[in-house]
Design a protein around this motif. Sequence first.
Motif, PDB file in Angstrom:
ATOM      1  N   PHE A 200       0.834  -1.193   0.000  1.00 33.81           N
ATOM      2  CA  PHE A 200       0.000   0.000   0.000  1.00 33.81           C
ATOM      3  C   PHE A 200       0.874   1.251   0.000  1.00 33.81           C
ATOM      4  O   PHE A 200       2.023   1.233   0.463  1.00 33.81           O
ATOM      5  CB  PHE A 200      -0.932   0.017   1.205  1.00 33.81           C
ATOM      6  N   THR A 201       0.320   2.336  -0.497  1.00 34.75           N
ATOM      7  CA  THR A 201       1.035   3.606  -0.553  1.00 34.75           C
ATOM      8  C   THR A 201       0.017   4.735  -0.492  1.00 34.75           C
ATOM      9  O   THR A 201      -1.184   4.504  -0.353  1.00 34.75           O
ATOM     10  CB  THR A 201       1.882   3.697  -1.843  1.00 34.75           C
ATOM     11  N   GLY A 202       0.507   5.978  -0.572  1.00 39.26           N
ATOM     12  CA  GLY A 202      -0.374   7.142  -0.485  1.00 39.26           C
ATOM     13  C   GLY A 202      -0.295   7.787   0.882  1.00 39.26           C
ATOM     14  O   GLY A 202       0.151   7.179   1.855  1.00 39.26           O
TER      15      GLY A 202
ATOM     16  N   SER B 212       0.348  -0.293  -3.945  1.00 36.92           N
ATOM     17  CA  SER B 212       1.689  -0.017  -4.462  1.00 36.92           C
ATOM     18  C   SER B 212       2.164  -1.101  -5.417  1.00 36.92           C
ATOM     19  O   SER B 212       3.071  -0.888  -6.211  1.00 36.92           O
ATOM     20  CB  SER B 212       2.690   0.118  -3.307  1.00 36.92           C
ATOM     21  N   THR B 213       1.581  -2.290  -5.332  1.00 40.07           N
ATOM     22  CA  THR B 213       1.888  -3.378  -6.256  1.00 40.07           C
ATOM     23  C   THR B 213       0.571  -3.957  -6.757  1.00 40.07           C
ATOM     24  O   THR B 213      -0.463  -3.807  -6.117  1.00 40.07           O
ATOM     25  CB  THR B 213       2.710  -4.487  -5.577  1.00 40.07           C
ATOM     26  N   CYS B 214       0.619  -4.612  -7.894  1.00 38.15           N
ATOM     27  CA  CYS B 214      -0.627  -5.117  -8.454  1.00 38.15           C
ATOM     28  C   CYS B 214      -0.356  -6.291  -9.385  1.00 38.15           C
ATOM     29  O   CYS B 214       0.560  -6.232 -10.214  1.00 38.15           O
ATOM     30  CB  CYS B 214      -1.357  -4.001  -9.207  1.00 38.15           C
ATOM     31  N   SER B 215      -1.134  -7.364  -9.228  1.00 31.33           N
ATOM     32  CA  SER B 215      -1.059  -8.530 -10.096  1.00 31.33           C
ATOM     33  C   SER B 215      -2.478  -9.027 -10.344  1.00 31.33           C
ATOM     34  O   SER B 215      -3.285  -9.126  -9.416  1.00 31.33           O
ATOM     35  CB  SER B 215      -0.223  -9.652  -9.463  1.00 31.33           C
TER      36      SER B 215
ATOM     37  N   GLY C 197     -10.445  -8.687 -12.205  1.00 31.79           N
ATOM     38  CA  GLY C 197     -10.131  -7.257 -12.200  1.00 31.79           C
ATOM     39  C   GLY C 197      -8.798  -6.974 -12.873  1.00 31.79           C
ATOM     40  O   GLY C 197      -7.899  -7.819 -12.892  1.00 31.79           O
ATOM     41  N   LEU C 198      -8.653  -5.777 -13.436  1.00 34.98           N
ATOM     42  CA  LEU C 198      -7.436  -5.376 -14.143  1.00 34.98           C
ATOM     43  C   LEU C 198      -6.676  -4.329 -13.346  1.00 34.98           C
ATOM     44  O   LEU C 198      -7.263  -3.523 -12.626  1.00 34.98           O
ATOM     45  CB  LEU C 198      -7.792  -4.818 -15.526  1.00 34.98           C
ATOM     46  N   CYS C 199      -5.320  -4.326 -13.470  1.00 33.91           N
ATOM     47  CA  CYS C 199      -4.460  -3.361 -12.767  1.00 33.91           C
ATOM     48  C   CYS C 199      -4.266  -2.123 -13.638  1.00 33.91           C
ATOM     49  O   CYS C 199      -3.737  -2.218 -14.748  1.00 33.91           O
ATOM     50  CB  CYS C 199      -3.098  -3.994 -12.460  1.00 33.91           C
TER      51      CYS C 199
ATOM     52  N   TYR D 219      -1.617   1.813  -8.032  1.00 34.26           N
ATOM     53  CA  TYR D 219      -2.481   1.039  -8.921  1.00 34.26           C
ATOM     54  C   TYR D 219      -3.919   1.079  -8.425  1.00 34.26           C
ATOM     55  O   TYR D 219      -4.173   1.200  -7.226  1.00 34.26           O
ATOM     56  CB  TYR D 219      -2.017  -0.422  -8.997  1.00 34.26           C
ATOM     57  N   VAL D 220      -4.831   0.969  -9.370  1.00 33.42           N
ATOM     58  CA  VAL D 220      -6.246   0.875  -9.061  1.00 33.42           C
ATOM     59  C   VAL D 220      -6.793  -0.369  -9.752  1.00 33.42           C
ATOM     60  O   VAL D 220      -6.502  -0.608 -10.930  1.00 33.42           O
ATOM     61  CB  VAL D 220      -7.018   2.119  -9.537  1.00 33.42           C
ATOM     62  N   CYS D 221      -7.554  -1.175  -9.025  1.00 27.33           N
ATOM     63  CA  CYS D 221      -8.186  -2.351  -9.616  1.00 27.33           C
ATOM     64  C   CYS D 221      -9.449  -1.916 -10.366  1.00 27.33           C
ATOM     65  O   CYS D 221     -10.359  -1.359  -9.774  1.00 27.33           O
ATOM     66  CB  CYS D 221      -8.537  -3.372  -8.540  1.00 27.33           C
TER      67      CYS D 221
END
Length: 396
Positions: free
Chosen positions: A212-214, A221-224, A233-235, A248-250
């Motif tokens: 997580f970040t912000g 902060s990471t996404c797969s 869902g898409l990153c 990143y946002v799902c």
Amino acid sequence: YFSGLQANWTFCPLGSQSFRVTINNSDSLNFHLISNASTFLPLQFPLALISDNSISIKIFIFYDYMSTGSVTLINQNSLLSRFNTTFRTDSSYPSASSGIFQRQMLFDISRNTTNMNQLSIGLMTYCQATYYGQQCSVRCISNDDCTSSYTCDTITGTKICSPGWYGVECAFRNKSYIQPICSSNTLTCYNDGFCHAFNNTNQPTCCCPFGFTGLNCQYLSTCSINVTCLNGGLCNPSYDPLSRSYYYVCSCAIGYTGLFCQETQQCPPMFYGPNCTIPCHAPNSCSEGHFSCNSEGGKICLPGWSPISTCLIKNLSSYLDPECPVSTGCLNGGSCFNGTCCCPSTYTGHLCETPINPCAINPCQHNGLCFPTSTGYQCQCSAYYTCPLCEITLNP
């Protein structure tokens, strides 16, 4: 090496230092009284770890410049005296300013006893910065960040955990402890992040867990795919100018929502379907029908009601229905409901006993003729008009 001395005698594996001074001929000399002595004294050597805690110290004094009467001799490099001693480093001080010199009187035994030079020296070992203990074997660098928080004992170097932290490395946090500055601040940290004011400053910051970040730990902060973003869902990468960080946002598939697309989408009341765009109102009334709504917004007639298109007719004969207002049941095809009669569109009244003329209001347009039917009415349109209410003009 200097002339007149054997190589093994001058060998100094731990290093060597020297300085030059100009003095007048004297029976005694205090080097510390020289005007610029602070620029070269005390001589300091960085020491590596010594297995037996013992070092050999060798001191050589030379004549480099000598003036006798009218004769001046330069760069003579002539040995005046040599001294040696052994010093143990069993106990070192935390710093140079906190230590005490151990004094020793050395004698130049290379000369005869009648002309023996003497040298008084002070020796001390101390730990370099971030090292502690008697032999400087303990290293401790104070730390205050999101992973640990502690200071170092000035003597032993033992880590002293800050309030709210515990463990040998002070890397575990007591979640019930809140720094005073954080308890009086409105900063909110999401996703198991926590508020921390670094180095006792008055600027609370969110410490975010991995992933997580912000400023409020509100972003990924990471996404797969299928690991971070679930259920297809898409990153999607993005950038936050406030925290100056990428995140990143799902982007969730239809029917899912949440930070990780982990939740089934909950539609507002009376809306259904994958995108919550299909309206369905289940009133359970005589005028609108007796049905519920499925997840796709389709009608499901309540038990005992039909047809599926309207759910307005009860399958049970009214004279057998305990919900009827009278034992004889409802008239003219009416259905019993909660002690009343639900009447067809062509009847009204307590028991559906009064017929309704649907043509009384003349619903047919453009002089069309209205004829009552069992289900309502039908329009017979005049020339050049069509559709149920004769509202559409035909092309000539």
